[in-house]
Design an enzyme around this catalytic site. Structure first.
Site, PDB file in Angstrom:
ATOM      1  N   SER A  95      -8.928   1.815  -0.664  1.00 60.01           N
ATOM      2  CA  SER A  95      -9.361   1.631  -1.823  1.00 60.01           C
ATOM      3  C   SER A  95     -10.901   0.756  -1.640  1.00 60.01           C
ATOM      4  CB  SER A  95      -8.532   0.784  -3.070  1.00 60.01           C
ATOM      5  OG  SER A  95      -8.356  -0.629  -2.415  1.00 60.01           O
ATOM      6  N   LEU A 109      -6.145  -4.347  -6.210  1.00 57.96           N
ATOM      7  CA  LEU A 109      -7.606  -4.000  -7.160  1.00 57.96           C
ATOM      8  C   LEU A 109      -8.345  -3.062  -6.246  1.00 57.96           C
ATOM      9  CD1 LEU A 109      -8.972  -7.311  -8.086  1.00 57.96           C
ATOM     10  CD2 LEU A 109      -7.331  -5.803  -9.484  1.00 57.96           C
ATOM     11  N   HIS A 120      -5.074   0.170   2.882  1.00 59.24           N
ATOM     12  CA  HIS A 120      -4.118  -0.667   2.639  1.00 59.24           C
ATOM     13  C   HIS A 120      -3.008  -0.424   3.849  1.00 59.24           C
ATOM     14  CE1 HIS A 120      -5.018  -1.855  -1.254  1.00 59.24           C
ATOM     15  NE2 HIS A 120      -5.999  -0.831  -1.209  1.00 59.24           N
ATOM     16  N   LEU A 122      -1.485   2.727   6.726  1.00 64.55           N
ATOM     17  CA  LEU A 122      -1.367   3.892   7.827  1.00 64.55           C
ATOM     18  C   LEU A 122       0.190   3.939   8.231  1.00 64.55           C
ATOM     19  CD1 LEU A 122      -2.161   6.212   9.953  1.00 64.55           C
ATOM     20  CD2 LEU A 122      -2.874   4.404  11.344  1.00 64.55           C
ATOM     21  N   TYR A 166      -5.498  -0.998  16.682  1.00 65.04           N
ATOM     22  CA  TYR A 166      -6.859  -0.745  15.955  1.00 65.04           C
ATOM     23  C   TYR A 166      -8.104  -1.001  16.656  1.00 65.04           C
ATOM     24  CZ  TYR A 166      -3.954  -0.113  11.918  1.00 65.04           C
ATOM     25  OH  TYR A 166      -3.160   0.331  10.966  1.00 65.04           O
TER      26      TYR A 166
END
Length: 205
Positions: A95, A109, A120, A122, A166
């Site tokens: 988002s 949000l 948010h 994976l 990451y």
């Protein structure tokens, strides 16, 4: 033609593995793969994969079913699913966020005027883990974000043991995240998606 249909990363991609037949010819055995944005109709499949992946590790999910539906209704263009023979095997849900760092409010949000994409979650289906699908999906997602004119950064929060994964995907650690969930603490990570004008000109974006 819609903006999404013009993006090369979201067109069906057929991944096949050659295998020799008795006659010496090669035949294709692996199913075709498709990458596309998710829709609210995919929410249950998403939640089933996420629940199995996270509850066994942390006892909770980053997104519950109603939250998945919430984001797939508000900003489906910030999600990406990997389907094999029509079955969801891996996904990302994001988002928009409009602040430099993530806060507790970022968990629920979608700030439509933001320029940071908050990733948010994976998750990869248990039957296809350890095949590099998470890395491949993240790479395709970041390429896709580079075609979105409003996207400048990708942000995520993860537990410390996931930082090396990451980092291999190109993210840099920003330090401890102010967001906490129960007793869990997170590292906040960032990936720039700015400055790729050459890629945009040459990718059909």
């Amino acid at each position: 033609m819609s903006a999404l249909s013009a993006l090369p990363f979201l067109k069906p991609v057929h991944l096949r593995s050659p295998r020799s037949s008795p006659g010496g010819q090669r035949r294709h055995t692996l199913p075709a793969s498709e990458f596309r944005c998710l829709s609210p109709e995919d929410a249950v499949s998403v939640f089933e994969i996420e629940r199995e992946a996270f509850i066994s590790v942390s006892g909770d999910c980053p997104l519950h079913l109603d939250e998945i539906r919430h984001f797939l209704n508000l900003c489906p263009e910030l999600s990406l699913g990997w389907f094999e023979e029509g079955r969801l095997v891996a996904f990302i849900i994001g988002s928009l966020w409009d602040q430099e760092r993530l806060s507790q409010a970022a968990l629920t949000l979608h700030r439509a005027q933001g320029s940071a994409v908050h990733i948010h979650v994976l998750a990869v289906h248990r039957t296809v883990r350890q095949q590099g699908k998470g890395s491949i999906l993240m790479w395709r997602y970041l390429q896709y974000l580079r075609c979105l004119p409003f996207a400048r950064r990708a942000l995520l929060m993860c537990e410390p043991f996931l930082v090396p994964f990451y980092q291999k995907c190109g993210f840099e650690a920003l330090g401890p995240c102010e967001v906490t969930v129960g007793d869990l603490a997170f590292v906040e990570m960032q990936h720039s998606v700015r400055g790729h004008a050459f890629m945009r000109r040459n990718s059909g974006c």
